[in-house]
Scaffold this motif. Structure first.
Motif, short mmCIF file in Angstrom:
data_model
loop_
_atom_site.label_atom_id
_atom_site.label_comp_id
_atom_site.label_asym_id
_atom_site.label_seq_id
_atom_site.Cartn_x
_atom_site.Cartn_y
_atom_site.Cartn_z
N LYS A 19 81.52 145.82 -77.44
CA LYS A 19 80.53 145.86 -78.26
C LYS A 19 80.01 144.63 -78.60
CE LYS A 19 80.79 150.65 -79.99
NZ LYS A 19 81.02 151.50 -81.11
N ALA A 20 81.10 143.75 -79.07
CA ALA A 20 80.86 142.50 -79.71
C ALA A 20 80.26 141.66 -78.61
CB ALA A 20 82.01 141.84 -80.20
N LEU A 21 80.49 141.69 -77.29
CA LEU A 21 80.19 140.72 -76.25
C LEU A 21 79.01 141.18 -75.85
CD1 LEU A 21 81.15 138.60 -74.43
CD2 LEU A 21 82.16 140.26 -72.87
N TYR A 22 78.53 142.52 -75.74
CA TYR A 22 77.14 143.12 -75.66
C TYR A 22 76.12 142.58 -76.73
CZ TYR A 22 73.27 146.20 -75.83
OH TYR A 22 72.00 146.73 -75.90
N ALA A 23 76.58 142.74 -77.96
CA ALA A 23 75.78 141.99 -78.97
C ALA A 23 75.38 140.61 -78.87
CB ALA A 23 76.30 142.28 -80.50
N GLU A 24 76.54 139.75 -78.57
CA GLU A 24 76.39 138.56 -78.40
C GLU A 24 75.16 138.26 -77.25
OE1 GLU A 24 78.92 134.51 -77.28
OE2 GLU A 24 79.85 136.68 -77.38
N ALA A 25 75.45 138.92 -76.36
CA ALA A 25 74.35 138.86 -75.08
C ALA A 25 72.85 139.09 -75.28
CB ALA A 25 74.83 139.76 -73.92
N TRP A 26 72.88 140.10 -76.22
CA TRP A 26 71.69 140.77 -76.70
C TRP A 26 70.90 139.66 -77.40
CZ3 TRP A 26 68.68 141.38 -81.05
CH2 TRP A 26 67.71 142.24 -81.09
N VAL A 27 71.58 138.92 -78.61
CA VAL A 27 70.96 137.99 -79.47
C VAL A 27 70.76 136.76 -78.37
CG1 VAL A 27 71.62 136.36 -81.07
CG2 VAL A 27 72.45 138.79 -81.46
N LEU A 28 71.35 136.33 -77.53
CA LEU A 28 70.90 135.43 -76.88
C LEU A 28 69.69 135.37 -76.12
CD1 LEU A 28 74.40 134.08 -75.31
CD2 LEU A 28 72.87 132.86 -76.85
N GLU A 29 69.65 136.79 -75.66
CA GLU A 29 68.54 137.12 -74.56
C GLU A 29 67.13 137.43 -75.64
OE1 GLU A 29 67.02 140.26 -71.39
OE2 GLU A 29 68.97 140.46 -72.27
N HIS A 30 67.24 138.09 -76.82
CA HIS A 30 65.98 138.73 -77.66
C HIS A 30 65.84 137.54 -78.50
CE1 HIS A 30 65.72 142.19 -75.14
NE2 HIS A 30 67.12 142.20 -75.07
N ARG A 31 66.82 136.85 -79.16
CA ARG A 31 66.56 136.11 -80.50
C ARG A 31 66.49 134.60 -80.37
NH1 ARG A 31 67.49 139.04 -85.23
NH2 ARG A 31 66.94 141.26 -84.94
N LEU A 32 67.04 134.17 -79.20
CA LEU A 32 67.19 132.73 -78.77
C LEU A 32 66.67 132.36 -77.40
CD1 LEU A 32 70.85 131.85 -80.31
CD2 LEU A 32 68.64 131.74 -81.24
N ASP A 33 66.21 133.56 -76.72
CA ASP A 33 65.52 133.24 -75.65
C ASP A 33 66.41 132.54 -74.54
OD1 ASP A 33 63.47 133.60 -73.91
OD2 ASP A 33 62.32 131.70 -74.53
N GLU A 34 67.65 132.94 -74.32
CA GLU A 34 68.45 132.26 -73.37
C GLU A 34 68.96 133.32 -72.58
OE1 GLU A 34 71.61 130.07 -75.13
OE2 GLU A 34 70.22 129.08 -76.69
N PRO A 35 68.40 133.81 -71.54
CA PRO A 35 68.52 134.99 -70.68
C PRO A 35 69.71 134.60 -69.73
CG PRO A 35 66.33 134.17 -70.12
CD PRO A 35 66.78 133.38 -71.26
N ASP A 36 69.76 133.12 -69.29
CA ASP A 36 70.63 133.01 -68.28
C ASP A 36 72.35 133.03 -69.09
OD1 ASP A 36 68.97 132.41 -66.46
OD2 ASP A 36 68.86 130.45 -66.73
N SER A 37 72.08 132.50 -70.17
CA SER A 37 73.57 132.83 -71.13
C SER A 37 73.97 134.12 -71.21
CB SER A 37 73.56 131.98 -72.40
OG SER A 37 73.16 130.55 -72.06
N ALA A 38 72.80 135.15 -71.48
CA ALA A 38 72.89 136.46 -71.95
C ALA A 38 73.62 137.05 -70.42
CB ALA A 38 71.82 137.16 -72.16
#
Length: 583
Positions: free
Chosen positions: A406-425
């Protein structure tokens, strides 16, 4: 004699007519006075408010009722159209739009030759704007524009711009507002036209043009409040594009020209915001502190203390921020700043409490609390970086578990939707798909990446039964060479101690793994493990069991020896993993 009587009758008629005329004129005069009093209160009120005051409502209602008397008791007087217009305007100000429209239409229908028709049309157009009936507004304002009366020309131009703006015709609206600014300097709509024009220019990205509109309002607005609004909007526009020096000078000028404490405090607060935007945090705090010192127990002081608290909140020092938010109430609990601070204190306190619980907690619930902490940092506190760090730390510490997934998924979500870093996500989703098999988050990641999704079914294993190949014969000897455990003194008052140990036998008959099934205490358990590891068992390749359980008794039975084969299930068979093939 007849002439005398006749003369008295004529004088009486004239006096009666004069008295009646004074009555309805005075009634209308009083109605206008009540309306003007309400309008004066409106001009001094906050233009951003949602509703008018009870005092205004009462004055407008009194104005309406007095004007209605003129219409009711003097229907043939020349002031009836004036009374109808006043009734419509009072209804409009109270928000009773259907009544207002009816009164304006009465003028247009029954007094179509009245010189008040342009004003009735203007008010009808304004009423339709309030009810969002823009087609009706356009029709009324177009008719008013065609009459082109001087006393309504500015209002018709301004509200035509409002309608065009509401319909999305911003370029045309801008032309209308600019017309008011350039040709109707004394209009009551001058300031509103400038503010609306500036807002459209800002929305179109032309901040410099917007600043010009705001500056006109700041310099030429009809009231101190209008000039204050123009100056503040100008400063905010400059601040938004990084024109810090010009913004600061604007706010300083607004503060000097302010006619009340509230406006001066707001301008000084904005001056502090300029320095905070520049990263000059200490200077900003100094300005906020001066406001508190010079204007104690006021709304500007409460807002300044709130700003100080936010400077600590923004850098993640929640404990200090909590202290500063608590001080907002010292400036007065009736201000919006106090309510904002109180809510923020509650949010911060929940995070502080959760961190304390995590630090003092070492049970299985700790991972859930860590995940909850990251969630609160993200959604309640709004600190994306801190939340991301918490998610990342938990994902590393709990890899392979549900909370780690869950934490890893949340980390990916934040990178994609809040920080606009889809590649890192996406990189994190790959980790999630490969290292957290069987979790719900893993299934989401695999679907996102186009991988197949497996369904993992968890089965409850039946109780373990210990069996022998043939219960009618003596058991085969599986202990080839036995080493008895060393002596361990029994605790006082204890006659016997049992230790059960599960053994995994290697192909050469040695003990590969051990696990205590029933403990007799640390010393007894250690002695048993030493003994079984030194013993030799029948190899599984020679027919011996792969897994078996042995029972040791302290002191050993006098006749049977120290080691017993177990024929019954242990007291807690669910702790025994694998299958028992034999003893």
């Amino acid at each position: 004699m007849k002439g005398f009587v006749l003369r008295l009758w004529v004088i009486g008629l004239a006096a009666g007519a004069f008295t009646g005329g004074c009555a309805y004129f005075n009634t209308l005069h009083n109605a206008n006075a009540k309306f003007a009093e309400a309008q004066d209160i409106k001009k001094r009120a906050d233009p951003e408010r949602n509703d008018i005051s009870n005092q205004e409502k009462t004055l407008y209602q009194e104005s309406f009722e007095k004007a209605a008397k003129v219409v009711k008791y003097y229907p043939d007087s020349k002031w009836v159209d004036d009374a109808l217009l006043l009734m419509g305007r009072a209804s409009f100000e109270k928000g009773e739009y259907s009544t207002a429209l009816r009164k304006f239409d009465e003028i247009l229908t029954f007094y179509s030759e009245s010189d008040l028709v342009p004003k009735a049309l203007l008010m009808k157009g304004r009423t339709h704007i309030e009810t969002k009936e823009y087609a009706g507004a356009v029709e009324a304002l177009t008719r008013a524009a065609e009459l082109d009366k001087k006393d309504t020309r500015d209002g018709v131009t301004y509200f035509s711009g409002v309608v065009r703006s509401e319909l999305g015709n911003y370029d045309e609206a801008l032309i209308s507002f600019a017309d008011v600014l350039n040709h109707h300097g004394g209009s009551e709509w001058f300031a509103d036209a400038g503010l609306r024009a500036g807002a459209i220019a800002e929305e179109q990205g032309d901040v410099e043009t917007a600043v010009g509109f705001y500056e006109k309002v700041h310099d030429h607005g009809g009231t101190p409040q209008e000039r204050f609004r123009g100056g503040m909007r100008k400063g905010r526009a400059l601040l938004s594009v990084g024109e810090y020096e010009r913004a600061e000078k604007t706010f300083q000028k607004v503060a000097k020209r302010s006619t009340n404490v509230e406006d001066e405090g707001a301008a000084r607060l904005a001056e502090g915001d300029v320095h905070y935007s520049l990263g000059e945090v200490d200077r900003a705090r100094e300005i906020y502190a001066v406001i508190i010192e010079k204007m104690p127990l006021s709304e500007p002081a409460a807002n300044a203390q709130l700003a100080i608290a936010r400077t600590w909140d923004d850098v993640g020092d929640l404990e200090r921020a909590h202290e500063e938010y608590e001080r907002v109430r010292e400036q007065g609990s009736g201000f919006e700043a106090s309510r904002t601070a109180s809510q923020r204190m509650t949010e911060i306190q929940s995070v502080i409490d959760l961190r304390l619980a995590i630090d003092n907690d070492d049970d299985d619930d700790r991972e859930r609390k860590r995940y909850l902490l990251a969630e609160q940092l993200l959604e309640e506190i709004g600190n994306v970086d801190a939340a991301l760090a918490e998610y990342s730390s938990l994902a590393e510490d709990a890899i392979g578990t549900e909370w780690g997934a869950k934490a890893l998924y949340a980390e990916a979500w934040v990178l994609e939707h809040r920080l606009d870093e889809p590649d890192s996500a996406e990189a994190l989703l790959h980790r999630l798909a490969n290292y957290h098999s069987g979790t719900e988050a893993d299934a989401y990641a695999r679907r996102r990446l186009g991988y197949p999704v497996w369904t993992v079914e968890r089965l409850d294993a039946p109780p373990v039964h210990f069996i022998r190949p043939n219960m009618d014969t003596e058991p085969e000897e599986i202990v080839l060479s036995r080493v008895d455990p060393r002596d361990v003194p029994l605790p006082p008052g204890v006659a016997e101690v049992e230790v059960w140990v599960r053994l995994t036998i290697a192909d050469d008959g040695s003990v590969e793994k051990t696990k205590i099934v029933r403990s007799g205490g640390n010393e007894f358990d250690a002695a048993v493990i030493e003994a079984v590891q030194a013993s030799k068992f029948l190899s599984p390749t020679a027919g011996g069991p792969r897994i078996t359980v042995a029972r040791y008794v302290f002191p050993p039975p006098p006749e049977e020896g120290a080691v017993e084969e177990v024929q019954e299930a242990p007291p807690d068979p669910s702790t025994v993993e694998g299958s028992i093939e034999g003893l």
